[in-house]
Design an enzyme around this catalytic site. Structure first.
Site, PDB file in Angstrom:
ATOM      1  N   HIS A 127      -5.303  -2.969   1.579  1.00  0.00           N
ATOM      2  CA  HIS A 127      -5.141  -1.863   0.473  1.00  0.00           C
ATOM      3  C   HIS A 127      -4.260  -1.966  -0.273  1.00  0.00           C
ATOM      4  O   HIS A 127      -3.002  -2.327  -0.170  1.00  0.00           O
ATOM      5  CB  HIS A 127      -5.011  -0.649   1.673  1.00  0.00           C
ATOM      6  N   ASP A 128      -4.449  -1.456  -1.602  1.00  0.00           N
ATOM      7  CA  ASP A 128      -3.434  -1.239  -2.756  1.00  0.00           C
ATOM      8  C   ASP A 128      -2.898  -2.458  -3.346  1.00  0.00           C
ATOM      9  O   ASP A 128      -2.112  -2.787  -3.989  1.00  0.00           O
ATOM     10  CB  ASP A 128      -2.245  -0.467  -2.350  1.00  0.00           C
ATOM     11  N   GLY A 145      -0.906  -5.228   2.705  1.00  0.00           N
ATOM     12  CA  GLY A 145      -0.857  -4.030   1.638  1.00  0.00           C
ATOM     13  C   GLY A 145       0.047  -4.239   0.453  1.00  0.00           C
ATOM     14  O   GLY A 145       1.277  -4.741   0.654  1.00  0.00           O
TER      15      GLY A 145
END
Length: 272
Positions: A127-128, A145
Site C-alpha cells: 500500500h501507498d 508500505g
C-alpha cells in the site's frame, strides 16, 4: 453498467463484473476475475486466473500473468475499507503470483506504479508505494508500505525494502538484500543488513553515461562517504562544486530531501 469495447476478447469462463471499463483489443483469459471498479486500458492482456480488483486502473499494453492479484486491499491494520486506489502504468509486465495493493486513507489513498516496468513472479508492491518507470523487480522482491522506487531501479531476487524507504534512480539492490535505509541514486547495495558498496557503474554505462561523467560521480561519492563530516553535511558542502553534473545533483538532491529513514552508507548497520 460495464463499458466494454467491441474489440475486446473475453473468454466465456472469465468473470467481468458490472461496472468495469474494458478498452480496445483487451484480452481476458479463462478464469480471470475483473472487479466492478476496474479500468483496463487498450491492449491489456489478462492471462488465465489473473485477478484485477478494487479501484484499479491498468494502463495500455500491460500484461498480467496467471495467479497475480492486482488491486487487493492494503495489508494494514489501519485500513477500514475506505475506497482507495491503485494505478498501474502502460506496458508493464506483471508475472505469475505478483500482488499489488491499493493505498490507505491516512496517506492519500493511492498506490502508483509507472510505465514499462517488469515485475517477476511473486513480487509484492504494498500500500501507498510509488514505483517509477523502467523498474525491474526480480522474483520474490517485497516492497513494504510507503516505499518509493525511482526510475530504472533494479531489485535482485528475494530482496526486501523496509517501509517508508526510498531507493534512488538507477540504483541496484543485490539479491536477498535487506534495504533498511534510503539508497542513493546510482548506488549499489548488497547484504543483510544492506551496505552501500559503491556505484552502479554497469547500469550507468548501459544508460549512456560517459566514462568522464562516471569518474566525476565517483569523486563526489568519495567526498560524501569518506569526508570528515556526516554524509548529509558532506553532500551539502560539495553542491556548488558539482553543480554542472546532473548525476551528482540527483544524488545531492536525494540526500537533501526529507525522509523518514536514515541514509544507507558503506558502514551503517555493518556487523562487528
Amino acid at each position: 453498467m460495464s463499458m466494454i469495447a467491441t474489440s475486446a476478447s473475453i473468454h466465456p469462463m472469465a468473470v467481468v463484473e458490472d461496472g468495469a471499463v474494458i478498452g480496445e483489443n483487451v484480452k481476458i483469459g479463462p478464469f480471470c476475475h475483473v472487479g466492478p471498479h476496474v479500468v483496463l486500458g487498450d491492449n491489456v492482456e489478462l492471462l488465465a486466473h489473473a485477478v484485477v480488483t478494487g479501484r484499479t486502473t491498468i494502463g495500455k499494453g500491460t500484461r498480467i500473468f496467471p495467479m497475480a492479484v492486482i488491486g487487493g486491499d492494503p495489508q494494514s491494520v489501519h485500513h477500514g475499507g475506505e475506497e482507495t486506489t491503485l494505478s498501474v502504468g502502460d506496458n508493464c509486465t506483471i508475472r505469475e503470483g505478483v500482488t499489488m495493493n491499493t493505498g490507505t486513507a491516512d496517506f492519500g489513498g493511492k498506490t502508483i506504479v509507472g510505465n514499462n516496468n517488469l515485475f517477476l513472479a511473486n513480487s509484492h508492491v504494498a500500500h501507498d508505494c510509488r514505483v517509477g518507470n523502467h523498474v525491474i523487480m526480480s522474483n520474490n522482491v517485497m516492497l513494504a508500505g510507503h516505499v518509493v522506487i525511482e526510475d530504472r531501479v533494479i531489485l535482485g531476487g528475494g530482496s526486501a525494502v523496509h517501509q517508508f524507504t526510498r531507493v534512488g534512480r538507477q540504483a541496484f539492490v543485490g539479491g536477498l538484500s535487506a534495504v533498511s535505509y534510503d539508497v542513493i541514486p546510482y548506488g549499489m547495495l548488497n547484504g543483510n543488513p544492506g551496505l552501500l558498496g559503491g556505484l552502479n557503474v554497469v547500469g550507468m554505462t548501459r544508460a549512456g553515461v560517459d566514462r568522464a561523467t562516471i569518474h566525476v560521480v565517483r569523486r563526489a561519492y568519495k567526498a560524501i562517504f569518506e569526508g570528515g563530516g556526516s554524509a548529509r553535511d558532506n553532500a551539502a558542502a560539495i553542491r556548488e562544486e558539482y553543480a554542472d553534473c546532473e548525476q551528482v545533483m540527483h544524488i545531492l538532491d536525494f540526500i537533501a530531501a526529507e525522509s523518514d529513514r536514515a541514509l544507507s552508507s558503506p558502514t551503517r548497520g555493518a556487523k562487528g
